[in-house]
Design a protein around this motif. Structure first.
Motif, PDB file in Angstrom:
ATOM      1  N   GLU A   1     -23.551 -53.326  41.644  1.00  0.00           N
ATOM      2  CA  GLU A   1     -23.000 -52.644  40.689  1.00  0.00           C
ATOM      3  C   GLU A   1     -24.066 -51.300  40.149  1.00  0.00           C
ATOM      4  O   GLU A   1     -23.193 -50.397  40.045  1.00  0.00           O
ATOM      5  CB  GLU A   1     -22.663 -53.506  39.505  1.00  0.00           C
ATOM      6  CG  GLU A   1     -22.133 -52.935  38.340  1.00  0.00           C
ATOM      7  CD  GLU A   1     -22.515 -53.631  37.187  1.00  0.00           C
ATOM      8  OE1 GLU A   1     -22.895 -54.909  37.146  1.00  0.00           O
ATOM      9  OE2 GLU A   1     -21.884 -53.184  35.950  1.00  0.00           O
ATOM     10  N   CYS A   2     -25.029 -51.638  40.128  1.00  0.00           N
ATOM     11  CA  CYS A   2     -26.265 -50.461  40.000  1.00  0.00           C
ATOM     12  C   CYS A   2     -25.934 -49.489  41.017  1.00  0.00           C
ATOM     13  O   CYS A   2     -25.978 -48.355  40.561  1.00  0.00           O
ATOM     14  CB  CYS A   2     -27.637 -51.069  39.958  1.00  0.00           C
ATOM     15  SG  CYS A   2     -28.212 -51.623  38.458  1.00  0.00           S
TER      16      CYS A   2
ATOM     17  N   ILE B   1     -23.016 -47.182  40.411  1.00  0.00           N
ATOM     18  CA  ILE B   1     -23.091 -46.439  39.497  1.00  0.00           C
ATOM     19  C   ILE B   1     -24.069 -45.306  39.530  1.00  0.00           C
ATOM     20  O   ILE B   1     -23.920 -44.079  39.436  1.00  0.00           O
ATOM     21  CB  ILE B   1     -23.680 -47.142  37.965  1.00  0.00           C
ATOM     22  CG1 ILE B   1     -22.739 -48.187  37.592  1.00  0.00           C
ATOM     23  CG2 ILE B   1     -23.755 -46.198  36.953  1.00  0.00           C
ATOM     24  CD1 ILE B   1     -22.889 -49.249  36.554  1.00  0.00           C
TER      25      ILE B   1
ATOM     26  N   ALA C   1     -20.697 -50.179  32.580  1.00  0.00           N
ATOM     27  CA  ALA C   1     -21.965 -50.777  33.304  1.00  0.00           C
ATOM     28  C   ALA C   1     -22.259 -51.952  32.416  1.00  0.00           C
ATOM     29  O   ALA C   1     -22.166 -52.038  31.142  1.00  0.00           O
ATOM     30  CB  ALA C   1     -23.006 -49.820  33.215  1.00  0.00           C
TER      31      ALA C   1
ATOM     32  N   ALA D   1     -26.923 -54.553  34.443  1.00  0.00           N
ATOM     33  CA  ALA D   1     -26.857 -52.968  35.382  1.00  0.00           C
ATOM     34  C   ALA D   1     -27.791 -52.205  34.719  1.00  0.00           C
ATOM     35  O   ALA D   1     -28.387 -51.332  35.354  1.00  0.00           O
ATOM     36  CB  ALA D   1     -25.324 -52.655  35.841  1.00  0.00           C
TER      37      ALA D   1
END
Ligand SMILES: [Zn+2]
Length: 254
Positions: free
Chosen positions: A190-191, A194, A211, A215
């Motif tokens: 996820e990080c 983004i 987010a 994250a």
């Protein structure tokens, strides 16, 4: 020689009895230091436009060592941000990053425009931590330290990326990580997703980006370590911001 420029005030410190030494960021000239004479007198017209993170039109006289500020006009005071402690701290934190990382007289027009855009977004909208993360990432890229996020810096493959290695400047895959030579900063999928969008994201896009708290925490930790590693400095204000953690998690739409 006289010239004038719209600038963002990075900081201003006492300079002798009545003067201030002001560090400014200009689109055309980069970071400059200039003396404002007689600024501490109550009637000085310059006082209002030389406060940290003001956007001001300043007139300069090019002295032998330092510029002199001869006149100034306030363009934007970012009044909403000043009334909110957290927004003020975030804005001052941006100034501290610029102060510690930019060389004098090296123009950085894109970074200037990003700074102005970020100050405006902090002032007008909610306190979105992604604004700060976007700024940190772009500052690192501007300084020549683009993190490798989409493949393993050791073997080049793009699967199973487990964490970020500061010394190598990029992600390390699970296979290479078992070699045990890398200290890794964890970055989830996820990080990474983004972070890959952050560089080019407009402020409006950032308000729509979702987010998780995990994250956000990971990204904050990663970018802090990353900048500190390259700048080899400690950002004092970051400590202060950490104390405000509960509301740091808030992402408001404007
Ligand atoms: Zn690898």
């Amino acid at each position: 020689m006289y010239y004038n420029a719209p600038v963002i005030i990075i900081k201003s410190i006492d300079f002798g009895e009545a003067d201030k030494l002001v560090t400014v960021f200009s689109e055309q000239y980069g970071k400059l230091r200039a003396v404002a004479r007689g600024i501490k007198k109550p009637k000085s017209s310059l006082r209002s436009c030389l406060q940290p993170f003001c956007y001001s039109q300043l007139h300069f006289y090019q002295g032998r060592d330092l510029e002199l500020i001869t006149q100034g006009r306030l363009l934007d005071f970012f009044g909403n941000a000043r009334e909110d402690l957290e927004k003020t701290l975030y804005s001052v934190y941006l100034m501290e990053l610029l102060d510690k990382s930019l060389m004098d007289r090296m123009p950085a027009p894109e970074l200037f425009r990003l700074t102005l855009d970020t100050l405006r977004a902090i002032n007008h909208g909610g306190l979105n931590p992604l604004l700060i993360r976007r700024f940190e990432l772009n500052l690192a890229i501007h300084l020549g330290y683009r993190p490798v996020l989409d493949q393993c810096v050791a073997c080049g493959q793009n699967q199973d990326l487990t964490g970020f290695n500061l010394a190598e400047g990029g992600m390390i895959c699970r296979k290479c990580a078992t070699a045990d030579t890398y200290r890794l900063i964890p970055l989830s999928g996820e990080c990474l997703a983004i972070l890959r969008q952050l560089e080019k994201a407009s402020s409006a896009m950032l308000t729509r980006l979702r987010a998780s708290d995990t994250a956000l925490d990971q990204m904050e930790h990663f970018l802090e370590q990353y900048l500190e590693y390259f700048l080899e400095r400690q950002f004092k204000l970051k400590e202060t911001i950490r104390y405000l953690k509960p509301s740091r998690r808030r992402i408001d739409n404007p």
